[in-house]
Write an enzyme that holds these catalytic residues in place. Structure first.
Site, short mmCIF file in Angstrom:
data_model
loop_
_atom_site.label_atom_id
_atom_site.label_comp_id
_atom_site.label_asym_id
_atom_site.label_seq_id
_atom_site.Cartn_x
_atom_site.Cartn_y
_atom_site.Cartn_z
N ILE A 183 0.81 -1.23 0.00
CA ILE A 183 0.00 0.00 0.00
C ILE A 183 0.84 1.28 0.00
CG2 ILE A 183 -2.09 -1.05 0.93
CD1 ILE A 183 -1.26 0.22 3.67
N LYS A 184 2.04 1.22 -0.57
CA LYS A 184 2.79 2.46 -0.80
C LYS A 184 2.34 3.03 -2.16
CE LYS A 184 5.16 1.45 2.96
NZ LYS A 184 5.98 2.05 3.99
N HIS A 185 3.09 3.99 -2.72
CA HIS A 185 2.63 4.61 -3.97
C HIS A 185 2.53 3.62 -5.12
CE1 HIS A 185 3.74 8.27 -1.81
NE2 HIS A 185 2.95 8.90 -2.64
#
Ligand SMILES: *Cc1c(COP(=O)(O)O)cnc(C)c1O
Length: 384
Positions: A183-185
């Site tokens: 769920i990072k960029h």
């Protein structure tokens, strides 16, 4: 209005990633092959550094950034008190001591004033964390670092495409460390990247991520024959992960536009809540990568975070907390070094009262406004 659940974050993968992974799995090379190299090259181009080295995680990148620059026992490394614990753990892995520095109340970034006070002859490096995507005050930090004879490592885990004076985060320190956790960029499932302009640093990190072999697979004159000239780890990224990363890079512009737009809508809808602090996505020369919208409840605790989060959950809105405790007050650090409450007042306030709201590209039309309405209602109920 639709009532579908809105998670805080969700990776966006489709047939493109699945096909790319299938191609790798059907071929002969599963680690350190052409897909990883292509991914490194494309990522370096995007960020604007001469080199990029793919790794198994951002944490591995933080660790090796310190290790290959000879951080070890007896050294101190400045670390913001408000960050993911990985930033501090990397210092511990090297046997050095993290020197925690409090953060600014309007950005959550390391406070240059407090950092200046933390400089001693033992200070070998400064870890800056671009908190929730907003770059730190790099002019002051780089000037301080130069005076102190320390090098700077940027923790860019939440700062892909963030800029400072037009330059991307990851080009400002000696190295920049990125995370591709789901769920990072953008994601490679698990994974990380180190960016740097320094060829020696890039070479040393590439060696230490693969056992300390003196030559990479493609450079061996006789198959299977190598020497080991350093204590290395197994911190490699697989070809499967790199294939996912390459596909995600192709979508990143669209992801970033969606984040910026969702952030803008959500922030302007929350402007009327004047007791809530919403961190600005612009500050001086810094432009955020809009990882999330950070809303901080009042210091006087007149609004209880648990109640706000519970109401949002009821309304189907997922949230997160960055981060749940000032790192020096995490049990490991508290027990080891004897830190106490009250030593890092801003970090402690954030830990207790910050709420991260979703702005990711998984949001659908109308979701940002629905989150804003749910948040306003949740604050009203938590105050009553
Ligand atoms: C997620 C995160 C990390 C850790 O990244 P991994 O890829 O999971 O190792 C480090 N620092 C910050 C600021 C993060 O948000």
């Amino acid at each position: 209005m639709s009532n579908h659940p809105i998670p805080f974050g969700r990776p966006l993968l489709d047939a493109e990633e699945i096909e790319a992974v299938t191609r790798v799995l059907s071929g002969p090379t599963l680690v350190h092959g052409p897909v990883s190299h292509a991914f490194e090259q494309r990522f370096a181009e995007r960020i604007g550094t001469r080199h990029a080295v793919a790794l198994s995680s951002c944490t591995a990148g933080l660790h090796l950034s310190l290790l290959v620059n000879d951080v070890g026992p007896g050294d101190a490394v400045a670390v913001p008190a408000m960050t993911h614990v990985a930033t501090a753990h990397a210092v511990e892995f090297c046997g050095a001591r993290p020197r925690f520095v409090d953060v600014e109340a309007d950005s959550g970034n390391i406070d240059p004033e407090d950092l200046a006070a933390a400089v001693t002859p033992e200070l070998k490096a400064i870890m800056v964390v671009h908190y929730l995507g907003l770059p730190c005050d790099m002019d002051r930090i780089l000037a301080l670092a130069e005076k102190a004879g320390a090098f700077v490592v940027e923790d860019c885990a939440l700062a892909v495409d963030a800029t400072y004076g037009g330059a991307k985060a990851g080009t400002l320190g000696l190295t920049g460390c990125f995370s591709f956790y789901p769920i990072k960029h953008m994601t490679t499932v698990e994974g990380g990247m180190v960016t740097t302009d320094d060829e020696d640093v890039a070479t040393a990190i590439a060696q230490r991520k693969a056992f300390g072999y003196d030559r990479a697979l493609g450079q061996r004159a006789k198959p299977g024959i190598y020497d080991v000239t350093a204590l290395g780890y197994n911190y490699r990224m697989s070809e499967v992960q790199a294939a996912v990363g390459l596909a995600q890079l192709g979508k990143l512009d669209a992801f970033q536009r969606a984040r910026a737009e969702n952030h803008r809508i959500l922030k302007s809808a929350l402007a009327e809540l004047d007791e809530i602090t919403v961190f600005e996505p612009l500050k001086g020369k810094a432009v955020s990568s809009h990882y999330c919208l950070n809303a901080v409840l009042p210091r006087d605790r007149s609004v209880a975070r648990d109640r706000v989060v519970a109401s949002l959950k009821e309304a189907g809105v997922g949230t997160s907390v960055h981060y749940p405790r000032a790192v020096p007050l995490m049990t490991y650090y508290r027990d080891k070094y004897g830190y106490r409450e009250g030593q890092f007042p801003v970090a402690e306030w954030l830990a207790e009262q910050t709420i991260s709201l979703p702005v990711g590209p998984h949001l659908k039309e109308g979701d940002a406004l629905r989150i804003a309405e749910a948040f306003k209602e949740a604050v009203r109920r938590a105050r009553a």
